[in-house]
Scaffold this motif. Structure first.
Motif, PDB file in Angstrom:
ATOM      1  N   MET A 158       0.830  -1.199   0.000  1.00  0.00           N
ATOM      2  CA  MET A 158       0.000   0.000   0.000  1.00  0.00           C
ATOM      3  C   MET A 158       0.868   1.255   0.000  1.00  0.00           C
ATOM      4  N   LYS A 197       1.369   5.553   0.070  1.00  0.00           N
ATOM      5  CA  LYS A 197       0.767   6.750   0.661  1.00  0.00           C
ATOM      6  C   LYS A 197      -0.150   7.442  -0.350  1.00  0.00           C
ATOM      7  N   TRP A 208      -3.067   7.279  -2.712  1.00  0.00           N
ATOM      8  CA  TRP A 208      -4.209   6.414  -2.991  1.00  0.00           C
ATOM      9  C   TRP A 208      -4.585   6.394  -4.467  1.00  0.00           C
ATOM     10  N   ASN A 239      -2.609   3.459  -5.493  1.00  0.00           N
ATOM     11  CA  ASN A 239      -3.262   2.231  -5.016  1.00  0.00           C
ATOM     12  C   ASN A 239      -4.453   1.882  -5.909  1.00  0.00           C
ATOM     13  N   LEU A 281      -2.905  -8.064   0.825  1.00  0.00           N
ATOM     14  CA  LEU A 281      -2.446  -6.794   1.371  1.00  0.00           C
ATOM     15  C   LEU A 281      -1.326  -7.062   2.371  1.00  0.00           C
ATOM     16  N   ALA A 290       3.068   3.172   2.526  1.00  0.00           N
ATOM     17  CA  ALA A 290       2.332   3.658   3.684  1.00  0.00           C
ATOM     18  C   ALA A 290       2.908   3.043   4.954  1.00  0.00           C
ATOM     19  N   LYS A 306       1.447   3.927   7.974  1.00  0.00           N
ATOM     20  CA  LYS A 306       0.287   3.864   8.855  1.00  0.00           C
ATOM     21  C   LYS A 306      -0.797   3.042   8.170  1.00  0.00           C
ATOM     22  N   ILE A 307      -0.959   1.800   8.631  1.00  0.00           N
ATOM     23  CA  ILE A 307      -1.927   0.886   8.036  1.00  0.00           C
ATOM     24  C   ILE A 307      -2.820   0.346   9.143  1.00  0.00           C
ATOM     25  N   LYS A 314      -9.208  -0.132   8.773  1.00  0.00           N
ATOM     26  CA  LYS A 314     -10.036   0.547   7.777  1.00  0.00           C
ATOM     27  C   LYS A 314      -9.474   0.419   6.364  1.00  0.00           C
ATOM     28  N   ASP A 315      -8.149   0.179   6.259  1.00  0.00           N
ATOM     29  CA  ASP A 315      -7.556  -0.002   4.929  1.00  0.00           C
ATOM     30  C   ASP A 315      -8.016  -1.317   4.305  1.00  0.00           C
ATOM     31  N   ARG A 357     -11.485  -0.634   3.109  1.00  0.00           N
ATOM     32  CA  ARG A 357     -11.486   0.236   1.931  1.00  0.00           C
ATOM     33  C   ARG A 357     -11.145  -0.540   0.669  1.00  0.00           C
ATOM     34  N   ILE A 358     -10.138  -1.415   0.752  1.00  0.00           N
ATOM     35  CA  ILE A 358      -9.717  -2.185  -0.424  1.00  0.00           C
ATOM     36  C   ILE A 358     -10.781  -3.214  -0.804  1.00  0.00           C
TER      37      ILE A 358
END
Length: 369
Positions: free
Chosen positions: A146, A148, A150, A153, A170, A218, A220-221, A224-225, A228-229
């Motif tokens: 992932m 930073k 998006w 991504n 992921l 990224a 900071k994972i 919520k990631d 989102r994916i």
């Protein structure tokens, strides 16, 4: 050999004849340039966890069974709704062009030939589309480091969906790269363009060091990631780099459709436990809610058997396959998978297990060393 940016790539295409997959490392070292070999082989810091990954399989034993009245064990299985001829899959190991001029496309051909599951890295040497095409319809997963950014991504996920991948892996355990001493000693920079980077921007990854590549990742994972994916792709999301039951349950709670138990082949946090040692507790917590993929340190058919018996549904291979790729291209990849599958079948027969389901229902022994 093929020369790219002054870097020699193997272009061998041949079946391999060997006794032990460990023998392939030394043979591959002779033809892969020093920097590339160090990147593929190396682990972090003093590589304790890298070594322990394989040694840990000795912490459990397979009980031989007699009078089982069975023969010809079968390795076919079904995971994530995919019918596979083997429980072995390709781990999403990056930059396979370091080993062979055709990189991941040859790996995809070799994996497809044995009826396995191919996984491709964000940082692969060939594009998502080309790798998928090389598999000729065989199932593939795409692994996302992932970013930073998006927009990037989304670009990768769009390309993966367009290529027909069946799931998104992921990676969660690489917000920064481990302290890999081989790369530092070799002043290693990627000599081969990374196709997925080239397609999105002017930069292609070549001429950059590991730290520069990871700087865009990224750090900071969170849960919520995963959500989102999964929502963006409508594909199964497999959480990779899980080494604790708590993280497994957190990932499932966020919508993960699979758990991938891995310590990144000993390349990230040195001093952490071997993947095999934490697999049983994670499998117990997951309790068949979602499938489990396992990797790190697998070098024998007995390791595959033990991983399946300890709770894995699929077992992923990394370095040995890339060594086979360097030595024989697609046929070399196929040779590695077939060799380990043959070892697995021997172990299945001797343990009285006819099917992969039988292996998964086998109870391993734990005797003191």
């Amino acid at each position: 050999m093929t020369m790219t940016n002054g870097y020699e790539q193997s272009d061998r295409e041949q079946k391999l004849d060997f006794i032990n997959v460990n023998d392939l490392a030394k043979e591959a070292q002779a033809i892969i340039p020093k920097g590339g070999y160090g990147y593929i082989r190396g682990g972090s810091e003093d590589e304790w966890t890298l070594r322990e990954n394989t040694l840990a399989f000795n912490h459990a034993q397979i009980i031989p069974r007699a009078l089982t009245d069975m023969e010809n064990p079968a390795t076919d299985t079904e995971v994530f709704g995919l019918k596979l001829k083997t429980p072995l899959m390709m781990a999403p190991l990056a930059a396979q062009g370091l080993a062979h001029a055709k990189g991941e496309t040859d790996t995809a051909r070799g994996v497809a030939a044995v009826g396995g599951l191919m996984a491709q890295s964000t940082y692969s040497s060939t594009s998502i589309a080309d790798t998928a095409a090389a598999g000729n319809g065989a199932p593939q997963f795409f692994q996302l480091y992932m970013s930073k950014d998006w927009d990037f991504n989304h670009h990768l996920l769009d390309e993966a969906k367009k290529a027909g991948v069946k799931g998104i892996i992921l990676t969660l355990d690489a917000p920064v790269d481990g302290f890999r001493e081989d790369d530092l000693r070799n002043h290693f920079q990627f000599p081969i363009p990374m196709a997925n980077l080239t397609e999105y921007s002017e930069g292609d990854g070549s001429g950059k060091g590991i730290a520069e590549i990871y700087a865009a990742a990224a750090q900071k994972i969170g849960p919520k990631d995963i959500e989102r994916i999964a929502e963006y792709t409508d594909l199964p999301v497999i959480a990779k780099g899980i080494m604790s039951p708590d993280d497994a349950m957190k990932a499932i709670g966020a919508g993960a459709a699979g758990i991938y138990v891995s310590n990144h082949g000993g390349r990230q946090l040195n001093g952490g436990p071997a993947s095999f040692d934490v697999l049983p507790s994670i499998a117990q917590a997951v309790n068949h809610k979602v499938p489990i993929i396992f990797d790190s340190g697998v070098r024998r058919g007995s390791h595959i058997f033990k991983a399946l018996a300890a709770g894995a549904d699929l077992v992923a291979l990394g370095r040995p396959v890339v060594y086979g790729l360097a030595l024989g291209g697609a046929q070399g990849v196929q040779s590695v998978f077939e060799h380990l599958a043959d070892e697995l079948k021997i172990d299945m027969q001797l343990a009285g297990t006819k099917t992969i389901a039988d292996v998964k229902n086998t109870r391993l022994a734990h005797f003191p060393a």
